[in-house]
Structure formats: C-alpha cells, structure tokens
Design an enzyme around this catalytic site. Sequence first.
Site, PDB file in Angstrom:
ATOM      1  N   GLY A 141      11.133  87.475  90.690  1.00 27.81           N
ATOM      2  CA  GLY A 141      12.186  88.231  90.246  1.00 27.81           C
ATOM      3  C   GLY A 141      12.579  86.852  89.555  1.00 27.81           C
ATOM      4  O   GLY A 141      12.203  85.962  89.042  1.00 27.81           O
ATOM      5  N   GLY A 142      14.053  87.494  90.510  1.00 27.77           N
ATOM      6  CA  GLY A 142      14.493  85.716  89.855  1.00 27.77           C
ATOM      7  C   GLY A 142      14.375  84.712  90.614  1.00 27.77           C
ATOM      8  O   GLY A 142      14.582  83.540  90.016  1.00 27.77           O
ATOM      9  N   GLY A 187      -1.551  68.099  58.297  1.00 22.76           N
ATOM     10  CA  GLY A 187      -0.394  68.819  58.922  1.00 22.76           C
ATOM     11  C   GLY A 187      -0.034  68.092  60.217  1.00 22.76           C
ATOM     12  O   GLY A 187       0.965  67.567  60.559  1.00 22.76           O
ATOM     13  N   ALA A 188      -1.167  67.875  60.873  1.00 19.75           N
ATOM     14  CA  ALA A 188      -0.908  66.731  61.890  1.00 19.75           C
ATOM     15  C   ALA A 188      -0.846  65.772  62.039  1.00 19.75           C
ATOM     16  O   ALA A 188       0.124  65.595  63.206  1.00 19.75           O
ATOM     17  CB  ALA A 188      -2.392  67.555  62.862  1.00 19.75           C
TER      18      ALA A 188
END
Lengths: 70, 482
Positions: B144-145, B375-376
């Site tokens: 959890g936290g 694009g790389a």
Amino acid sequence: MAEIRAEMVANVWKVLVAEGDDVSDGDTLVILESMKMEIPILAEDAGTVGQLKVAEGDVVQEGDLIAVIE
Amino acid sequence: MTVLDNAVLGQQVAPQADPRDPQVRLQALFDDGTLRPLTAPHDRDDSGMLAGLGRVEGVPVVGFASDPRIQGGALGSAGCEVIVQAYDAALRERVPIVGLWHSGGARLREGVESLHGVGRIFAAMTRASGIVPQISVVLGPAAGGAAYGPALTDIVILSGDGRVFVTGPDVVRSVTGEDVDMARLGGPEPHSRRSGVVHMVTDTDAEAVAHARRLAALLGHQGTLRLRSVTDIDFGSLLPESTKRAYDVHPLLDGLLDGPAGTETGIVELHPKWAPNIVTALGRLGGRTVGVIANNPLRLGGCLDALSAEKAARFVRMCDAFGVPLVVVVDVPGYLPGLGQEWDGVVRRGAKLLHAFAEATVPRVTLVTRKAYGGAYIAMNSRALGATKVLAWPTAEVAVMGPVAAVRILHRRRLAEVPEDQRATVEAELAAEHQQLTGGLDRAKELGVIDQVISPDQTRTAIARAITEAGPARGAHSNIPL
C-alpha cells in the site's frame, strides 16, 4: 526449468542446439532475424535442452515458446 | 522500547541486536559512528519509525527506517510525521535521502488519520523530487502506502526478502479470488523483469544497503572531471565485423567509464533486466559522476520500443534534475514496429524520450558507434534535440534506414523486374549508389548533425573533453516516475 520465449516477431535464421544438448548460461541457442538484425537467443541458465519448439525458417510471434531448459 | 540518545545511536549495536531494528539498519547504511537521530529521543516510542542524519563515504545523507517489529512496520500518523521531518531535513541540508522500507502500509487502527499521514509523505517526496536524490531500499514486505512511497522516489532497490505490492495475497484472494503468493505478486522476479517498479534487486540486505550507499555517493558527491586522469582504450575490436550481428554493449560501457561493473569505481546499472534493449547506468568518468544510456543490440536488436523509451526517458530526467552529465551510446536499427508495440503505446511512450532529451540542459554527449536509423536516430539525443556534442566512430551509419532497405522501397518496381538470381547484386549496386547520393557520414558532418568523426581509441578523452567544455548545468524540474 526455464522457458525461453521470443521477445519479438522474427524469423528463425539458425538453430544451434538440439533437444538433449547440455548448455551453459549465456550459450546461444537460436539466432533470430528481425529488423534486419541477427539476434541471438541465449540460455539464461545452465541445463539440458528439454524441448526445442522452432526450426530454421519458422516465424515466431512475440511470446512464442522457443525452448525449455531443464 | 529503549530510549536512545545521540551517544547510544552513534555506537555499534551489540552483535546480538535484532537485524530488523531500524537503528541497526540505519547504522549499516551510514559510515561507522556517524548516525545522529533527527527526531527527539522520546519520539522513538511506538511510531515504528526512526530517522537520522549520517554520512555515506563521507557525504552527508539523511536516512529513515521503519520498524517491522511494531505492527509490522505499519505507518501511523506519528511515524509518517518522522518521514516528513526527515524530508524537511534533507531539503534544508540539500543532501540525498535514503528510506529503508519494511512496512505493511497504513495503520488500520488509526483509520483515515494514517491515510492522511501517508499522503503527507507522498507530498513531501514530490516536493523534494528533482531537488535532492531519493533512494529507497525495500528490505521486507512493503504494501500500500509503503509501496507507493518507494515508487515516488528516484531509485528503488529490492532485497531478496523485499516485496512490493498494492495489497498482499490474502486480500487479493478475498476480493478477486486470484491465488498468488507474495514472491510472485511482488518479489524480485516480477519487479526486476516485468513491472520495472524496482531498479535493482539483490540477494541480501547487506548488498541492497551497499548499492544504496554507492548510489547516494554517486548522486550526492558527483566530483569534478579531471581530464588528465582520463586515459584512452581502443574499442575498435569490440564491434562484430558484420553490421547485422548483435553484440552485448556492456563491455564497451565498462571500458568507457572509470571501472567495470562490480568494482568500486564501476558502473551501476539501473533496471538491468527490464527493457534490457536499452542500458541505463551511473558511473564515473575522470572521477565525475555521469549517466550512460546505450542501446544494447543483443536484446531486440537494440531497437527502441515502448518500454525502453519510457525507461530511458525517466533516467534522462533524473540525471538532468541532479546535474549529472549524460553519455549516449547509439547503435539502434529503429523503433520496433508492429501490432504489439502500437497497442503498447510506442508512440505515446516514445514521445517521452523525445521530450526528456529535448528539455535536458545538462551536458549530453552522443556517440554513434554503428547504426542510427530513422525516428530512433532522432530520439537518441540527436543534434536536433540539443545534444552538446555528437561524436561518431568511422563505422557509424546515420540514415532514415539501412541502404538496402531504402533501395527496396525507392526502386521497388525496378527490382521487381530483375530476375531473382540477380536481385541481390542489383540491390547491392543500388545501395552503394544510394549511399553516395545521401552522403553517409560526410553529409551528416556537412549538415552539422555530427560534429566529429573520432577513432575508437580517442573515445574516452573526446567525451570527457566535450563534457568539460560544456560546463555544469542542471535542469529545473521534478523527476516524475514516468
């Protein structure tokens, strides 16, 4: 027991081991061809090749079983 | 519960001490005898939290540790307040902060008060984000936290017995019926390979704490680059002869920085098994801390994909926030295409890497060793994105795609008319012609997208010089866990 699966869609270019072979950690089992690159598939543990699910010329999809090291 | 004062905290705890005692754990984190409590002694009651200021390799560092012997280390409002105070101290002193976590999450008995306290920790972590380095070490179950606390920090280290999950197997079973054990739900295997929640895993607590010390020193005391101490190594033989052949980039990185992985000065790789087609590592060059990002052709051919772009983007932003210069080693055949990638959001996640590099102000030097396609090429810290300097080995290829792939598109009709037995030859001829027309490295130099072609045996000094000439800089932004 370790399952070795394809990380990407690829052609099986070379198969370097057979069922029953002993392999060490880091040994090349199969060489895939994808993105115009030869991509080796390595054993991540030492052991025996229990199953080999691909042959040269096959196309594997992401997640397909390539081999089982026992 | 023993009441402790400064003098006691500074001393070695007796050998029979409980290894889960937060004091024992903090003492292991800090240099011998340097731990001083941050909270007044009477605060060490049943809050289950201890915070202190100490030194790591001489560098001041704030640390805190939960006490798993009190309600499983669960966080009540008092314990949360100790962590918030530790953050205030780290911010005031501008020093790294290390959290040692072993906690079941918020205290049930305190109800919403404990939730409010946990929320205050998250706010403190976010306030400190990008200002002081934050390192988390998870030594036991952290739910959890206590899971989201580490997740908000810059680097998370998981020890062998550490577990990180939103909620444990019992609750999972009762609410969804899924039957799964703690290790599979949130242990080292899933978090190191699948989720990317943790940056490093270790077998033992001692190793986990040793990694935290190393990282705190690398980020807290970055040192000065001493150009004269940088000696060159010839990397010429590291690349395979065939440009199609994959290889492991790690030996190159070991040589590029001051020492190989596993040594005192060596590189520390983050996320080694998650998105392994890109390597992110911290280390030193000429004594100065640098961050390294490298495509690893051994995995996925070195392609960028959704996960690797996201992993690298977060690392770039962390280094930029703390003023750590970047060395970007490029050998990338492209962004991985296909259905799986598109559905995984390769466009959305890939954009994070473009954004991270383009906004970075820290010195960032690119070295193209082999391929930089499409694009790389742009994404891997290209000139257009503001690279400080772009270096290339003579073997580098900078293009939209490889020459053979390009002519197959450009000359599709003509190639279709060629008899099959001659096609490879014609393709090779056209590819050579295409290379000449598009110009390869010379054209890239003319355009200014590559500054300098260097011999592999000048790599270390060329990179070190480029970093030195750029001078220090640091981005003014937080490090959101992308």
